[in-house]
Motif scaffolding. Structure first.
Motif, PDB file in Angstrom:
ATOM      1  N   ASP A   1     101.703  67.525 113.944  1.00 43.77           N
ATOM      2  CA  ASP A   1     101.202  68.896 113.857  1.00 43.77           C
ATOM      3  C   ASP A   1     101.863  69.789 114.898  1.00 43.77           C
ATOM      4  N   ASP A   2     102.009  69.285 116.107  1.00 42.66           N
ATOM      5  CA  ASP A   2     102.670  70.075 117.148  1.00 42.66           C
ATOM      6  C   ASP A   2     104.144  70.283 116.825  1.00 42.66           C
ATOM      7  N   LYS A   3     104.795  69.233 116.342  1.00 39.91           N
ATOM      8  CA  LYS A   3     106.234  69.315 116.043  1.00 39.91           C
ATOM      9  C   LYS A   3     106.540  70.401 115.035  1.00 39.91           C
ATOM     10  N   TRP A   4     105.694  70.527 114.015  1.00 39.57           N
ATOM     11  CA  TRP A   4     105.946  71.482 112.938  1.00 39.57           C
ATOM     12  C   TRP A   4     105.030  72.700 113.002  1.00 39.57           C
ATOM     13  N   SER A   5     104.391  72.907 114.137  1.00 40.74           N
ATOM     14  CA  SER A   5     103.502  74.069 114.343  1.00 40.74           C
ATOM     15  C   SER A   5     102.447  74.159 113.245  1.00 40.74           C
ATOM     16  N   ILE A   6     101.872  73.014 112.893  1.00 41.15           N
ATOM     17  CA  ILE A   6     100.839  72.952 111.862  1.00 41.15           C
ATOM     18  C   ILE A   6      99.485  73.243 112.493  1.00 41.15           C
ATOM     19  N   SER A   7      98.704  74.054 111.822  1.00 37.90           N
ATOM     20  CA  SER A   7      97.348  74.346 112.267  1.00 37.90           C
ATOM     21  C   SER A   7      96.437  74.412 111.051  1.00 37.90           C
ATOM     22  N   TYR A   8      95.173  74.615 111.296  1.00 39.84           N
ATOM     23  CA  TYR A   8      94.183  74.661 110.218  1.00 39.84           C
ATOM     24  C   TYR A   8      93.358  75.935 110.370  1.00 39.84           C
ATOM     25  N   ASP A   9      94.069  77.003 110.683  1.00 36.42           N
ATOM     26  CA  ASP A   9      93.457  78.308 110.869  1.00 36.42           C
ATOM     27  C   ASP A   9      94.024  79.272 109.832  1.00 36.42           C
ATOM     28  N   GLU A  10      93.771  80.538 110.009  1.00 39.25           N
ATOM     29  CA  GLU A  10      94.149  81.541 109.018  1.00 39.25           C
ATOM     30  C   GLU A  10      95.634  81.523 108.702  1.00 39.25           C
ATOM     31  N   ARG A  11      96.468  81.276 109.735  1.00 40.61           N
ATOM     32  CA  ARG A  11      97.915  81.294 109.523  1.00 40.61           C
ATOM     33  C   ARG A  11      98.340  80.262 108.488  1.00 40.61           C
ATOM     34  N   CYS A  12      97.931  79.016 108.659  1.00 35.43           N
ATOM     35  CA  CYS A  12      98.362  77.973 107.742  1.00 35.43           C
ATOM     36  C   CYS A  12      97.541  77.939 106.454  1.00 35.43           C
ATOM     37  N   ILE A  13      96.299  78.416 106.509  1.00 34.30           N
ATOM     38  CA  ILE A  13      95.537  78.569 105.266  1.00 34.30           C
ATOM     39  C   ILE A  13      96.265  79.552 104.349  1.00 34.30           C
TER      40      ILE A  13
END
Length: 325
Positions: A42-54
């Protein structure tokens, strides 16, 4: 939300001997590489589970299924990784319940943990995409992100998707590399890695250099990555493969041309420097730049550049029959 007790435990770091063995055993390579990457992916690819990635996940879905009747009752993600695609789709209102599968026990562990933290109704299984461990006619949606290019027999996996879908159910896969896009992305990434690691050897830039053992580990992971990336796709060939598997209403779309030319050097630079140098302000600036290049791709480049030159391919298809919805 559980990983079945009979599923194997993840292997967090591959030994040199295992890496060498993986060159002649692709399934082993898939497990080793993705277990290795699971906790830092998740850190490597800037993955998150907030508005940005939703917004990102829902945008990929809407691009190929703009008129879906949502939410789907039950969805399955193949090659779930850390759960990025399905978990964000569920948060975006695409599905109520989810199941995540991956050949890597480490990835299933992280994906189900992420789902639990988000309060989502998700279960996980370690599974091969070519032999999906669910009954016929189980799911309303099967999805995946950056997974098809890891599967040895893509058409067989698509047939399996259709088997576990209910009649009228749909599959959606996004984030697949095109053949032309993969060529320029890899070359840009390799050049950026070489330049960054050489420049940060300078004494006044030593704070920007990751410890040598971390760089060596990244190089070993990259060597495995080259083994596990089995395919690239021409969009027309991907459509033909989906139809041959038995799908109807098949459509492929592509995205990211200018965004990929800009994004791959940025991603590679980020992987080569210490994480604490990448401030929240920096990450937000890069995200906004990506949005700008994506707007350019959608409004301008799409009309003048053939779709096979874009980096990411998306594919959707439907299982023949009448939906129960």
């Amino acid at each position: 939300m559980t990983v079945r007790p009979e599923d194997p435990a993840p292997n967090p770091h591959a030994t040199e001997a295992e890496v060498q063995a993986a060159y002649s055993d692709n399934k082993l390579a898939q497990v080793l590489y993705h277990d290795w990457e699971a906790e830092t992916y998740d850190d490597k690819w800037s993955i998150s589970y907030d508005e940005r990635c939703i917004e990102y996940a829902r945008g990929r879905f809407d691009a190929v299924v703009p008129d879906a009747q949502l939410p789907y009752e039950r969805a399955l993600e193949l090659g779930c990784g850390t759960g990025f695609f399905l978990l964000n789709l569920m948060q975006g209102g695409v599905a109520k319940r989810g199941s995540v599968t991956d050949l890597s026990p480490g990835m299933v562990k992280v994906a189900t943990r992420n789902g639990q933290h988000l309060g989502l109704d998700v279960d996980g299984r370690v599974a091969d995409a070519e032999t999906i461990p669910y009954e016929d006619d189980t799911f309303d949606l099967v999805c995946g992100h950056a997974v098809l290019h890891h599967i040895p027999d893509v058409e067989l996996a698509l047939k399996e998707c259709l088997r576990v879908l209910k009649p009228g159910g749909r599959f959606v896969f996004a984030g697949e590399p095109t053949t032309i896009g993969n060529i320029y992305a890899r070359r840009l990434g390799q050049a950026t890695w070489k330049v960054t690691t050489e420049i940060t050897k300078l004494p006044f830039l030593k704070d920007w250099r990751r410890p040598q053992e971390e760089l060596d580990e990244s190089s070993r992971a990259a060597a495995l990555e080259a083994v596990v990336d089995l395919h690239t796709f021409d969009p027309s060939d991907l459509e033909a493969m989906a139809r041959s598997a038995g799908a109807v209403e098949v459509q492929a779309k592509t995205e990211e041309f200018a965004a990929a030319l800009w994004g791959w050097p940025v991603r590679t630079f980020e992987a080569a420097v210490p994480a604490d140098k990448l401030t929240p302000r920096y990450r937000m600036a890069q995200y906004r730049a990506w949005l700008g290049f994506s707007w350019l791709d959608e409004k301008v480049m799409r009309h003048i550049v053939p779709r096979r030159f874009f980096y990411n391919a998306m594919i959707t298809g439907v299982k023949p029959g009448v939906s129960a919805k």
